[in-house]
Motif scaffolding. Sequence first.
Motif, mmCIF file in Angstrom:
data_model
loop_
_atom_site.group_PDB
_atom_site.id
_atom_site.type_symbol
_atom_site.label_atom_id
_atom_site.label_comp_id
_atom_site.label_asym_id
_atom_site.label_seq_id
_atom_site.Cartn_x
_atom_site.Cartn_y
_atom_site.Cartn_z
ATOM 1 N N SER A 1 1.077 -1.449 -0.220
ATOM 2 C CA SER A 1 0.102 0.021 -0.349
ATOM 3 C C SER A 1 0.723 1.219 0.015
ATOM 4 C CB SER A 1 -1.228 -0.280 1.132
ATOM 5 O OG SER A 1 -1.450 1.483 1.517
ATOM 6 N N VAL A 2 2.134 1.480 0.709
ATOM 7 C CA VAL A 2 3.216 2.700 1.208
ATOM 8 C C VAL A 2 3.647 2.526 -0.729
ATOM 9 C CG1 VAL A 2 5.075 3.571 1.689
ATOM 10 C CG2 VAL A 2 3.240 2.159 3.015
ATOM 11 N N LEU A 3 4.049 1.273 -1.278
ATOM 12 C CA LEU A 3 4.202 1.449 -2.388
ATOM 13 C C LEU A 3 3.649 2.593 -3.549
ATOM 14 C CD1 LEU A 3 6.625 -1.730 -2.645
ATOM 15 C CD2 LEU A 3 7.682 0.891 -2.292
ATOM 16 N N LEU A 4 1.865 1.693 -3.404
ATOM 17 C CA LEU A 4 1.050 2.090 -4.228
ATOM 18 C C LEU A 4 1.098 3.604 -4.341
ATOM 19 C CD1 LEU A 4 -1.026 -0.910 -4.516
ATOM 20 C CD2 LEU A 4 0.836 -0.169 -6.226
ATOM 21 N N ASP A 5 0.962 4.079 -3.287
ATOM 22 C CA ASP A 5 0.727 5.471 -2.346
ATOM 23 C C ASP A 5 1.938 6.253 -3.141
ATOM 24 O OD1 ASP A 5 -1.630 5.389 -1.691
ATOM 25 O OD2 ASP A 5 -1.209 5.409 0.527
ATOM 26 N N ASP A 6 2.872 6.208 -3.028
ATOM 27 C CA ASP A 6 4.376 6.241 -3.735
ATOM 28 C C ASP A 6 4.316 7.146 -4.942
ATOM 29 O OD1 ASP A 6 6.882 5.304 -1.680
ATOM 30 O OD2 ASP A 6 4.958 6.696 -1.181
ATOM 31 N N LYS A 7 3.870 6.153 -5.538
ATOM 32 C CA LYS A 7 3.256 6.657 -7.460
ATOM 33 C C LYS A 7 1.939 7.077 -7.787
ATOM 34 C CE LYS A 7 6.797 3.961 -8.108
ATOM 35 N NZ LYS A 7 7.769 4.253 -9.552
ATOM 36 N N GLN B 1 -2.899 17.733 -24.002
ATOM 37 C CA GLN B 1 -2.072 16.654 -23.709
ATOM 38 C C GLN B 1 -0.902 17.745 -23.277
ATOM 39 O OE1 GLN B 1 -3.457 15.576 -27.377
ATOM 40 N NE2 GLN B 1 -3.927 14.171 -27.391
ATOM 41 N N LYS B 2 -0.964 18.791 -23.509
ATOM 42 C CA LYS B 2 0.486 19.348 -23.038
ATOM 43 C C LYS B 2 0.491 19.431 -21.621
ATOM 44 C CE LYS B 2 2.228 24.502 -22.833
ATOM 45 N NZ LYS B 2 1.499 25.577 -23.669
ATOM 46 N N ILE B 3 -0.472 18.997 -20.997
ATOM 47 C CA ILE B 3 -0.248 19.429 -19.333
ATOM 48 C C ILE B 3 0.342 17.672 -19.596
ATOM 49 C CG2 ILE B 3 -1.549 19.029 -17.073
ATOM 50 C CD1 ILE B 3 -3.334 20.921 -18.258
ATOM 51 N N GLN B 4 -0.801 16.778 -19.846
ATOM 52 C CA GLN B 4 0.058 15.424 -19.207
ATOM 53 C C GLN B 4 1.329 15.053 -20.105
ATOM 54 O OE1 GLN B 4 -1.847 12.556 -21.534
ATOM 55 N NE2 GLN B 4 -1.605 10.629 -20.543
ATOM 56 N N ARG B 5 1.964 16.071 -21.513
ATOM 57 C CA ARG B 5 3.273 15.537 -21.630
ATOM 58 C C ARG B 5 4.388 16.673 -20.287
ATOM 59 N NH1 ARG B 5 0.921 16.498 -26.956
ATOM 60 N NH2 ARG B 5 1.209 19.165 -26.517
ATOM 61 N N GLU B 6 3.644 17.636 -20.286
ATOM 62 C CA GLU B 6 4.574 18.303 -19.255
ATOM 63 C C GLU B 6 5.013 17.517 -17.949
ATOM 64 O OE1 GLU B 6 7.547 21.087 -17.387
ATOM 65 O OE2 GLU B 6 6.083 21.136 -19.176
ATOM 66 N N VAL B 7 4.002 16.622 -17.455
ATOM 67 C CA VAL B 7 3.829 16.069 -16.231
ATOM 68 C C VAL B 7 4.570 14.620 -16.519
ATOM 69 C CG1 VAL B 7 2.268 14.661 -14.458
ATOM 70 C CG2 VAL B 7 1.681 16.909 -15.090
ATOM 71 N N LEU B 8 4.549 13.974 -17.500
ATOM 72 C CA LEU B 8 4.970 12.606 -17.297
ATOM 73 C C LEU B 8 7.072 13.384 -17.823
ATOM 74 C CD1 LEU B 8 2.306 11.075 -20.105
ATOM 75 C CD2 LEU B 8 3.718 10.722 -17.467
ATOM 76 N N CYS C 1 5.565 8.464 -21.199
ATOM 77 C CA CYS C 1 4.589 7.165 -20.528
ATOM 78 C C CYS C 1 4.815 7.262 -19.506
ATOM 79 C CB CYS C 1 6.388 6.458 -20.773
ATOM 80 S SG CYS C 1 5.846 4.879 -19.612
ATOM 81 N N CYS C 2 3.422 6.991 -19.211
ATOM 82 C CA CYS C 2 3.082 7.438 -17.552
ATOM 83 C C CYS C 2 3.400 5.903 -17.091
ATOM 84 C CB CYS C 2 1.653 7.303 -17.252
ATOM 85 S SG CYS C 2 0.300 6.415 -18.584
#
Length: 75
Positions: A7-13, A31-38, A46-47
């Motif tokens: 659970s801790v590992l999943l929360d870290d992601k 799509q621009k926001i997603q590119r920046e976050v990724l 890739c996510c």
Amino acid sequence: MERLNRSVLLDDKTIRVTVPATAMYDLDQMQKIQREVLGRLGCPACCSGFDIRFDLARRFMVDEELVVRPMDELA
């Protein structure tokens, strides 16, 4: 114990991204926001391994002049 550690590992992601309504309903902006976050996570295409949650901005602050601003502008 294994369940707790997992659970801790999943929360870290889990990645939370708060987006204004003007961008949330615009495919090009999302799509621009997603590119920046990724890109900030290490791979703009890739996510894998991340649980990215896009939340609609819903917290606002009103100042003494009655100007309404999203809370993230105040940070």
